[in-house]
Design a protein around this motif. Sequence first.
Motif, PDB file in Angstrom:
ATOM      1  N   PRO A  97       0.801  -1.231   0.000  1.00  0.00           N
ATOM      2  CA  PRO A  97       0.000   0.000   0.000  1.00  0.00           C
ATOM      3  C   PRO A  97       0.838   1.288   0.000  1.00  0.00           C
ATOM      4  CG  PRO A  97      -0.396  -1.309   2.014  1.00  0.00           C
ATOM      5  CD  PRO A  97       0.583  -2.062   1.192  1.00  0.00           C
TER       6      PRO A  97
ATOM      7  N   SER B 293       1.367  -3.695   6.266  1.00  0.00           N
ATOM      8  CA  SER B 293       0.755  -4.660   5.349  1.00  0.00           C
ATOM      9  C   SER B 293       1.531  -5.964   5.395  1.00  0.00           C
ATOM     10  CB  SER B 293       0.774  -4.078   3.927  1.00  0.00           C
ATOM     11  OG  SER B 293       0.695  -5.093   2.972  1.00  0.00           O
TER      12      SER B 293
ATOM     13  N   PRO C 159      -4.664 -10.548   0.279  1.00  0.00           N
ATOM     14  CA  PRO C 159      -3.659  -9.519  -0.047  1.00  0.00           C
ATOM     15  C   PRO C 159      -3.300  -9.504  -1.529  1.00  0.00           C
ATOM     16  CG  PRO C 159      -2.888 -11.011   1.725  1.00  0.00           C
ATOM     17  CD  PRO C 159      -4.143 -11.594   1.174  1.00  0.00           C
TER      18      PRO C 159
ATOM     19  N   THR D  10       1.774   2.424   5.466  1.00  0.00           N
ATOM     20  CA  THR D  10       0.650   1.608   5.931  1.00  0.00           C
ATOM     21  C   THR D  10       1.138   0.180   6.183  1.00  0.00           C
ATOM     22  OG1 THR D  10      -0.776   2.890   4.503  1.00  0.00           O
ATOM     23  CG2 THR D  10      -1.704   0.839   5.372  1.00  0.00           C
TER      24      THR D  10
END
Length: 354
Positions: free
Chosen positions: A296, A302, A345, A300
């Motif tokens: 991202p 992830s 994802p 962020t």
Amino acid sequence: MTEHDESADQQLKPVDVIAHSALPVAGLMQIILGHWGTQVVSTLATLGIPDSLADGPRSAEDLAEQHRADPRALYRVLRAAATLRVLDHTEDETFSLTEAGHFLRTDYPFSMRYNAMLHGSRWHWDPWSLAPEAVRKGGETFSDHHGLPYYEYIDRHPEEGDLFDHAMTAMAAQAQLLAVPLHDFGKHKVVVDVGGGAGVVLSNLLETHAGLRGVLFDRERVVDNAKGLLTEAGFADRVEFVPGDMFASVPGGGDCYLLSMVLNDYNDDKARKLLENCRAAMDEDATLVLFDMVIPGNGTPSFATLGDIECLVVSGGELRTEPELNTLLGSAGFRLEAVHRGFSPVCAVVAKPE
Ligand SMILES: C[S@@+](CC[C@H](N)C(=O)[O-])C[C@H]1O[C@@H](n2cnc3c(N)ncnc32)[C@H](O)[C@@H]1O
């Protein structure tokens, strides 16, 4: 109270311990010792213990006799697995599978057994111990350790190759299939699945879209396996099986080219070469679809940022942000059209020839 006493008093305040010390340290310890859990789960999967618990609870002695293991050592591993909530440990000293534990069975839908085995196996794990070196030099350490890059190594070690293929097949069923509905494959006639593996994704596409045909392109050994699976699924007459090296060339004839969890295995130079080979095989109006984890960006957190380190260490590849994919695709003659995000994802990245 002396100055010294005051600071000691402050250090001992429970609120400080909880807010500023205990939890971060406990969390950090869990991260540092993460390989303990990996190895406990991998050991269970490798020994095949979850398969032996499919029909209900059993004792460590009973399991040890069946699996020719040391009863005390096996008991200790089972007890540790219960702490990890993969097993239940009863008062009468039997062990049974929890909901998560069932996913370590070979025949369980969406089984993760082979992934547990792969990520705990010595040959796959050892290069991770060289991760600081991978960071220093900016490239993979698998070949430093094994003398060969990943795919060449598994070609020469069939048992390891089979384990990798089984793990990828299971991953595809878990993650990649969730990305399939993110793009309308029904508008295409022929999908060329480049590095298509066992054909889990292609099989799903053919099942969903009756008018669609496919080309499964991969290394020879993998294509041979996929032929068996797709024939068994009844799709042999709608698929062309093409063995080959995608860095030499990619088969023509498709109006959609799919790279599912493939681009992440390569650094920008190799990824560009692969994309250029796809571009050379494609007509102007064909579509390129990438199934990949997209980072991202902007800090962020992830899961993809950790998968990216597996790529760095093991294959020398990388996961990318949307702007990075845009630049890479642009340098290989493509225009990024859309990034579709779904439940897993894995995203569907759609691009067209420039
Ligand atoms: C991570 S797996 C992904 C498999 C499948 N697409 C999926 O989504 O599960 C990468 C695939 O690329 C294939 N591959 C690696 N190097 C290749 C090459 N030089 N030519 C063709 N296929 C290759 C591997 O055999 C493997 O099946």
